[in-house]
Design an enzyme around this catalytic site. Sequence first.
Site, mmCIF file in Angstrom:
data_model
loop_
_atom_site.group_PDB
_atom_site.id
_atom_site.type_symbol
_atom_site.label_atom_id
_atom_site.label_comp_id
_atom_site.label_asym_id
_atom_site.label_seq_id
_atom_site.Cartn_x
_atom_site.Cartn_y
_atom_site.Cartn_z
ATOM 1 N N ASP A 258 51.581 33.645 45.764
ATOM 2 C CA ASP A 258 50.839 33.892 44.509
ATOM 3 C C ASP A 258 51.744 34.395 43.401
ATOM 4 O OD1 ASP A 258 49.752 36.634 43.125
ATOM 5 O OD2 ASP A 258 50.568 36.729 45.095
ATOM 6 N N ASP B 40 43.866 41.376 45.624
ATOM 7 C CA ASP B 40 44.915 42.535 45.741
ATOM 8 C C ASP B 40 44.244 43.725 45.397
ATOM 9 O OD1 ASP B 40 47.164 43.991 45.319
ATOM 10 O OD2 ASP B 40 47.897 43.114 43.538
#
Length: 391
Positions: free
Chosen positions: A286, A107
């Site tokens: 996730d 990320d």
Amino acid sequence: IAIILLSLRVVIKKNMRFERIAQSCDSSARCGLLYTDHGVIETPIFMPVGTVGSVKAVYHRDLREDIKAQIILGNTYHLYLRPGTDIIQKAGGLHKFISWDGPILTDSGGYQVFSLASNRKLTDQGCTFQSHIGGSRHLFTPESVVDTQRIIGADIIMALDECPPGDSDFRYAKKSLELTSRWLERGIKHFDSTEPLYGYSQTFFPIVQGCVYPELRAMAAEHAVSLDREGYAIGGLSVGEPAEVMYQMLEVLDPLLPKDKPRYLMGVGTPANILEAIDRGIDMFDCVMPTRNARNGMLFTSKGTINIRNKKWADDFSPIDENGTSFVDSNYSKAYLRHLFISGEILGAQIASEHNLAFYLNLVKEARKHIKSGDFKVWKNNYVKVLENKL
């Protein structure tokens, strides 16, 4: 020579590919294979969260052999602050630093920026924020997070974005999306003008924002698709809005995102959330929930959730999940695991974390099986009701 070098450059930037292998006949659920230089990923897939290069309380050996993790996630914000890009680059990238030879996704840090609302400032240039470690100030720009993720060396990297709160009004959400869109174009331009550092390809995913407003979500999707990347992430959901609203946003995006490219729903969620999102065309997930909840004694099972600290389990010598959907805890009883938690033993958190992660990985494996067999919708509708039980 110039033509050959250019061809090689295109290959290294476009190496990841997605192959659809099955499609549900009565929903948008699908199965696929995602090819990366560190291995092939079966989708739908859940990615254990290894924020700082470690999936909490879990050995990498167990991630591979028992939990059957195919890809893990790291976080740019946290890795940038500690251990820092110098250390990671000296190690030869995150894969070598943490001794993980499978695919990794990172990320960009946008969500952490969102969570630091009182200690950050957003401008066209980027985001200035104060570190939660020592209070030092830093600047993330669309270009710098690409550079940082190049150094980290993840197979799939994310664009810098702003994640607006789920209760944002339309005006704020639109302004936020416009900023994210400008950042996206800069990030892609910089990604395409730079090269991977460690001899394997990396892929850049835009993040589709837009809060809870269908017109903004559609605008974001159309802009992202026009930039023609190998996959697309969906952010800014499960941040305070009701689950039904999240599902509505996924239904808006389903026909707008390419069918032949993977879709990653960021930070979601419960087992029921995951099945409902698969039903609406999502391929990748996730969430910290399986490990965070495990450390607090909450276990996900095929009959519902268990608070293992409850006294009712003190003399229950049956397996943690009697249907055997975990594969890592067949030798441990509920009574023993409760004893470990009540005694404050670290082994309790380890067993619970591995159990929950294995449950999530088995959940998406079962989803793949039912998509291929053609009965996903019926199975999902029945199983979601069971998963929401509190035992």
